[in-house]
Scaffold this motif. Structure first.
Motif, mmCIF file in Angstrom:
data_model
loop_
_atom_site.group_PDB
_atom_site.id
_atom_site.type_symbol
_atom_site.label_atom_id
_atom_site.label_comp_id
_atom_site.label_asym_id
_atom_site.label_seq_id
_atom_site.Cartn_x
_atom_site.Cartn_y
_atom_site.Cartn_z
ATOM 1 N N UNK A 194 0.630 -1.217 -0.063
ATOM 2 C CA UNK A 194 -0.558 -0.333 -0.363
ATOM 3 C C UNK A 194 0.754 1.562 -0.019
ATOM 4 N N UNK A 195 1.817 1.195 0.445
ATOM 5 C CA UNK A 195 2.639 2.784 1.145
ATOM 6 C C UNK A 195 3.188 2.858 -0.252
ATOM 7 N N UNK A 196 3.609 2.572 -1.330
ATOM 8 C CA UNK A 196 4.028 2.721 -2.589
ATOM 9 C C UNK A 196 2.965 3.630 -3.840
ATOM 10 N N UNK A 197 2.661 4.919 -2.752
ATOM 11 C CA UNK A 197 1.772 5.585 -2.838
ATOM 12 C C UNK A 197 1.830 6.103 -4.153
ATOM 13 N N UNK A 198 3.368 5.933 -5.074
ATOM 14 C CA UNK A 198 3.512 6.120 -5.976
ATOM 15 C C UNK A 198 2.711 5.866 -6.896
ATOM 16 N N UNK B 16 -1.865 -2.347 12.237
ATOM 17 C CA UNK B 16 -0.386 -2.901 10.724
ATOM 18 C C UNK B 16 -1.338 -2.195 9.582
ATOM 19 N N UNK B 17 -1.029 -1.933 9.142
ATOM 20 C CA UNK B 17 -0.919 -1.173 7.743
ATOM 21 C C UNK B 17 -1.577 -2.408 6.158
ATOM 22 N N UNK B 18 -2.640 -2.183 5.645
ATOM 23 C CA UNK B 18 -3.128 -3.450 4.671
ATOM 24 C C UNK B 18 -2.091 -2.717 3.040
ATOM 25 N N UNK B 19 -1.557 -4.403 3.013
ATOM 26 C CA UNK B 19 -1.341 -4.335 1.521
ATOM 27 C C UNK B 19 -1.982 -4.392 0.509
ATOM 28 N N UNK B 20 -2.762 -4.602 -0.609
ATOM 29 C CA UNK B 20 -3.094 -4.429 -1.783
ATOM 30 C C UNK B 20 -3.000 -4.882 -2.616
ATOM 31 N N UNK B 21 -3.578 -6.049 -3.622
ATOM 32 C CA UNK B 21 -3.527 -6.863 -4.949
ATOM 33 C C UNK B 21 -3.427 -5.381 -5.977
ATOM 34 N N UNK B 22 -3.082 -5.735 -6.831
ATOM 35 C CA UNK B 22 -2.871 -5.118 -8.122
ATOM 36 C C UNK B 22 -4.651 -4.386 -8.203
ATOM 37 N N UNK B 23 -5.556 -5.695 -8.372
ATOM 38 C CA UNK B 23 -7.299 -5.721 -8.932
ATOM 39 C C UNK B 23 -7.686 -5.195 -7.862
ATOM 40 N N UNK B 24 -7.125 -5.046 -5.900
ATOM 41 C CA UNK B 24 -8.841 -4.072 -5.759
ATOM 42 C C UNK B 24 -7.174 -2.774 -5.287
ATOM 43 N N UNK B 25 -5.756 -2.649 -5.643
ATOM 44 C CA UNK B 25 -5.973 -0.815 -5.475
ATOM 45 C C UNK B 25 -6.527 -0.108 -7.295
ATOM 46 N N UNK C 93 -9.586 -1.110 -8.267
ATOM 47 C CA UNK C 93 -11.085 -1.179 -8.016
ATOM 48 C C UNK C 93 -11.408 -0.468 -7.388
ATOM 49 N N UNK C 94 -10.263 0.477 -6.039
ATOM 50 C CA UNK C 94 -10.245 1.728 -5.065
ATOM 51 C C UNK C 94 -9.991 2.769 -5.855
ATOM 52 N N UNK C 95 -9.025 2.697 -6.482
ATOM 53 C CA UNK C 95 -9.242 4.022 -8.147
ATOM 54 C C UNK C 95 -10.070 4.498 -8.860
ATOM 55 N N UNK C 96 -10.696 3.098 -9.726
ATOM 56 C CA UNK C 96 -11.884 3.082 -9.917
ATOM 57 C C UNK C 96 -13.055 4.000 -9.753
#
Length: 223
Positions: A3-7, A103-112, A114-117
């Motif tokens: 998740x922390x790779x906000x770039x 704890x900070x979560x980790x997202x799969x690319x699909x989940x990421x 979906x959040x952005x969409x």
């Protein structure tokens, strides 16, 4: 995908917005100082729940959650054609450890994506009048377990999530156009006592009608 790779999140978000509004530049930044329902003048709020993985730093237990709470504060400067999104993802802690950390979560690319969409679609609807679309979901994810409020950072901060799912929620704020300011000022009620003027006017009208009816009944008895 961490998740922390906000770039990476920002690049994908910008690509989604360019597809629809190439003339507007958008930024996406993490900000753990924003809170639900505390929106600066000219900004709007958007909340959603997402799917992510967690790992306890104490016992190394891992778990998946469909109740990962995400808060966004959004500002659009129409004169400069620039938009800003401040995003906060609320952490969770292990159910098994007595003194575990959030704890900070980790997202799969699909989940990421979906959040952005969802975020992009909300912005297009809120600021550009696009037609609402059906909220996407991740297939194969069960949404039946109750929300674990005792181990949710958002609930621990006093912003109870209540019964929730993977849906999203937008909160209206003051009309956009003013300059962004501090994100620590809570929204105020319509007036000092928290009662809308329209409700007070209705109450006065009903009281007047009641007094008139009683007066008419007393006059008829006197006759």
């Amino acid at each position: 995908m961490p998740f922390l790779d906000i770039s990476v999140w920002e690049q994908n978000f910008q690509a989604l917005m360019r597809q629809e509004k190439p003339g507007v530049k958008w930024s996406l930044k993490l900000d753990n100082s924003i809170f639900p329902n505390k929106v600066a003048s000219g900004w709007t709020q958007f909340q959603q729940s997402a799917v992510a993985q967690f790992c306890c730093s104490s016992c190394y237990r891992s778990w998946a959650s469909v109740q990962v709470k995400i808060l966004c504060h959004i500002y659009l400067d129409t004169w400069k054609s620039q938009g800003q999104v401040l995003m906060r993802v609320f952490a969770q802690r292990c159910q098994k450890c007595s003194s575990s950390n959030f704890e900070v979560p980790e997202f799969s690319k699909e989940s990421m994506m979906m959040v952005l969409e969802r975020l992009a679609q909300h912005i297009l609807e809120r600021y550009f009048g696009h037609t609402p679309k059906k909220t996407p979901v991740i297939r194969g994810v069960r949404v039946g377990k109750p929300h674990d409020a005792a181990n949710c950072e958002r609930c621990a901060l006093g912003y109870c999530c209540g019964k929730s799912s993977i849906g999203n929620k937008a909160t209206p704020s003051k009309p956009p156009g003013s300059s962004p300011g501090s994100h620590s000022s809570p929204l105020q009620p319509p007036n000092g006592n928290g009662t809308a003027p329209e409700l007070r006017d209705v109450g006065k009208g009903l009281l007047f009608i009641g007094v008139a009816v009683l007066f008419a009944l007393a006059f008829r008895k006197a006759l």
